[in-house]
Structure formats: structure tokens, C-alpha cells
Design a protein around this motif. Structure first.
Motif, mmCIF file in Angstrom:
data_model
loop_
_atom_site.group_PDB
_atom_site.id
_atom_site.type_symbol
_atom_site.label_atom_id
_atom_site.label_comp_id
_atom_site.label_asym_id
_atom_site.label_seq_id
_atom_site.Cartn_x
_atom_site.Cartn_y
_atom_site.Cartn_z
ATOM 1 N N GLU A 7 0.850 -1.200 0.000
ATOM 2 C CA GLU A 7 0.000 0.000 0.000
ATOM 3 C C GLU A 7 0.882 1.245 0.000
ATOM 4 O O GLU A 7 1.724 1.418 0.876
ATOM 5 C CB GLU A 7 -0.904 -0.034 1.250
ATOM 6 C CG GLU A 7 -1.666 1.240 1.533
ATOM 7 C CD GLU A 7 -2.618 1.614 0.419
ATOM 8 O OE1 GLU A 7 -2.244 2.468 -0.410
ATOM 9 O OE2 GLU A 7 -3.735 1.054 0.371
ATOM 10 N N ASP A 8 0.711 2.106 -1.000
ATOM 11 C CA ASP A 8 1.589 3.270 -1.113
ATOM 12 C C ASP A 8 1.088 4.479 -0.331
ATOM 13 O O ASP A 8 1.856 5.393 -0.049
ATOM 14 C CB ASP A 8 1.785 3.657 -2.589
ATOM 15 C CG ASP A 8 0.471 4.043 -3.250
ATOM 16 O OD1 ASP A 8 -0.494 3.262 -3.119
ATOM 17 O OD2 ASP A 8 0.398 5.107 -3.878
ATOM 18 N N GLU A 9 -0.199 4.499 0.016
ATOM 19 C CA GLU A 9 -0.690 5.645 0.783
ATOM 20 C C GLU A 9 -0.214 5.523 2.229
ATOM 21 O O GLU A 9 -0.530 4.534 2.909
ATOM 22 C CB GLU A 9 -2.221 5.706 0.744
ATOM 23 C CG GLU A 9 -2.759 6.112 -0.625
ATOM 24 C CD GLU A 9 -4.182 5.641 -0.839
ATOM 25 O OE1 GLU A 9 -4.507 5.235 -1.970
ATOM 26 O OE2 GLU A 9 -4.947 5.639 0.147
ATOM 27 N N ASP A 51 -2.905 -3.309 -2.778
ATOM 28 C CA ASP A 51 -3.534 -2.129 -3.353
ATOM 29 C C ASP A 51 -3.386 -2.214 -4.878
ATOM 30 O O ASP A 51 -2.350 -2.625 -5.389
ATOM 31 C CB ASP A 51 -2.810 -0.881 -2.804
ATOM 32 C CG ASP A 51 -3.477 0.397 -3.262
ATOM 33 O OD1 ASP A 51 -4.687 0.376 -3.539
ATOM 34 O OD2 ASP A 51 -2.767 1.421 -3.324
ATOM 35 N N MET A 53 -3.778 0.418 -7.147
ATOM 36 C CA MET A 53 -3.109 1.579 -7.725
ATOM 37 C C MET A 53 -1.813 1.863 -6.995
ATOM 38 O O MET A 53 -1.823 2.406 -5.891
ATOM 39 C CB MET A 53 -4.023 2.810 -7.617
ATOM 40 C CG MET A 53 -5.316 2.686 -8.414
ATOM 41 S SD MET A 53 -5.019 2.985 -10.157
ATOM 42 C CE MET A 53 -4.865 4.769 -10.121
ATOM 43 N N LYS A 101 -12.185 1.022 -1.240
ATOM 44 C CA LYS A 101 -11.835 2.099 -0.307
ATOM 45 C C LYS A 101 -12.883 3.210 -0.370
ATOM 46 O O LYS A 101 -13.381 3.481 -1.466
ATOM 47 C CB LYS A 101 -10.484 2.699 -0.694
ATOM 48 C CG LYS A 101 -9.316 1.787 -0.499
ATOM 49 C CD LYS A 101 -8.078 2.500 -1.044
ATOM 50 C CE LYS A 101 -6.833 1.667 -0.833
ATOM 51 N NZ LYS A 101 -5.645 2.317 -1.398
#
Ligand code: CA
Length: 229
Positions: A7-9, A51, A53, A101
Motif C-alpha cells: 500500500e503506497d498511501e 492495493d 493503484m 476504499k
């Protein structure tokens, strides 16, 4: 329970890591696709939360690589509301579940537990059977009508692929990517040669033939109907 979270966020990643830690899991958080891809392919996790994206290697590419390498770790996809097509593709590519999400952590936790329970209830079968042809994985043994077949590693992998998808016509390109891990080059006859060798071991000594060529399309394994075994 080892979990991989890709997860990049930053906020979501931290939140997931903390939540799963408090729920008694052992999560590894990865904030980009490249490292996520590497970890997913090289280490063993009980489950991967992925994730879709990601800025570099996206979730679908990671999922595709996993399944092509026959890694069956359950994958739960996280996606934004507007990427319905990606979710559908994700499920087609072998994801086990997805969540849109934003979501409540409790729902994610419940889904993860369900997937893990499902995995325990349905262990990968140790054997595959088509007619009187049997593959036993723990013994790495192939036999037909009780007679052992001496197969090479590649022949075993090829037969496994055909048997897992019994009745389906598999194009050469798919066989090439799954068994040889290569892009199919129509100039090469490596697949046809391998099929011929496999067929001589599986079918030559038996009246009932199981491996079939579908002209212009590929190969399949199939037992004839109305035959007593
Ligand atoms: Ca993202």
C-alpha cells in the motif's frame, strides 16, 4: 500469521499495519510495487493485501506474476471506487476477494479471517486424476493404470498444467508462459516437441488417448466419455 500489505498511501499503510498488529498478526508493510512484487515472489506469507493503484508496479501486475509462478497465496485487493474494471480483472486473474476504499478495518479483518479459514479447510489436493492417469505431488509421481510414468521435471509440470485445466484447450502461448516462463515465439517448436514426448509416455501404450491436439489452437487433456475406468 504473516501478512504482506502492499500500500503506497502512507496513512492507510500505517493504519493497516497497526490494526493487523493489534489483531495478533505479523504484518509486513511495503510502500511500493517493486518491493511488494519482490517480497510476494520470494517470501512466504499466509495472505497478501494488495492495493491496485501503485505508482510503479501496479497490483494487477504483481497478482499476475504470482499466479503465473503458481504461487497460490490468497490475495485480497484494495481498490478505489471508480476502478470496477480493475476489480473484475483482478478476480479473473486469481484474486480471492476485494474491498473498496474507504472501508472499515473490521470488515477487512473479517474478510481476511474468512480467506484464511477457507485456505485451511481446502488444502491443495495432493493428487490430480484424469481417467486412469494420476499425478501425486508429495511423491512427485505420475502413473497410468497403476503403471509408473518416468517424466522429466518439465513433463511433470506440463502434465500438471493440462490436468488442472482438464477439458480446456490451452494455447501454446499459455503453456510457454506457465511451464517455460518465457514468451512464446512461434518460430520455436519446443512446446510441440515436449507434447510429443509427453504423449509418447502417457498415451502410446494405451488404447484410450488422453492428450489431444486441437488444430490451430493448442492442446488439451480429456478423457473420452462413456468409457469405464
Ligand atoms: Ca494506492
Amino acid at each position: 500469521m504473516r501478512l504482506l500489505i502492499v500500500e503506497d498511501e502512507i496513512k492507510t499503510g500505517d493504519y493497516l499495519k497497526q490494526g493487523f498488529t493489534e489483531a495478533g498478526f505479523n504484518p509486513t508493510l511495503c510502500r511500493n510495487g517493486l518491493d511488494g512484487h519482490h517480497l510476494a515472489m520470494t517470501e512466504d506469507f499466509e495472505l497478501i493485501i494488495l492495493d491496485l493503484m501503485l505508482p510503479d508496479v501496479d497490483g494487477l501486475r504483481i497478482l499476475t506474476a504470482l499466479r503465473q509462478a503458481s504461487r497460490h497465496t490468497p490475495v485480497l485487493l484494495l481498490s478505489a471506487l471508480d476502478s470496477v474494471d480493475d476489480r473484475v480483472r483482478g478476480l479473473e486473474l486469481g484474486a480471492d476477494d476485494y474491498l473498496v476504499k474507504p472501508f472499515a478495518f473490521n470488515e477487512l479483518l473479517a474478510r481476511v479471517r474468512t480467506l484464511l479459514r477457507r485456505g485451511q479447510l481446502q488444502p491443495q489436493a495432493d493428487r490430480l486424476q484424469v481417467a486412469d492417469l494420476i499425478l501425486e505431488f508429495s511423491k512427485h509421481k505420475a502413473s497410468r493404470n497403476g503403471k509408473k510414468l518416468n517424466l522429466t521435471q518439465k513433463e511433470f509440470a506440463l502434465l500438471e498444467l493440462l490436468m488442472r485445466r482438464e477439458g480446456e484447450v490451452l494455447p501454446r502461448s499459455l503453456i510457454a508462459s506457465q511451464v517455460w516462463d518465457m514468451n512464446f515465439d512461434s518460430d520455436t517448436n519446443v512446446i510441440d516437441v515436449a507434447i510429443r514426448r509427453l504423449r509418447s509416455k502417457v498415451d502410446d501404450d494405451f488404447a484410450v488417448k488422453l492428450i489431444h491436439t486441437v488444430r490451430g489452437m493448442g492442446y488439451k487433456i480429456e478423457a473420452p466419455e462413456q468409457h469405464e475406468f
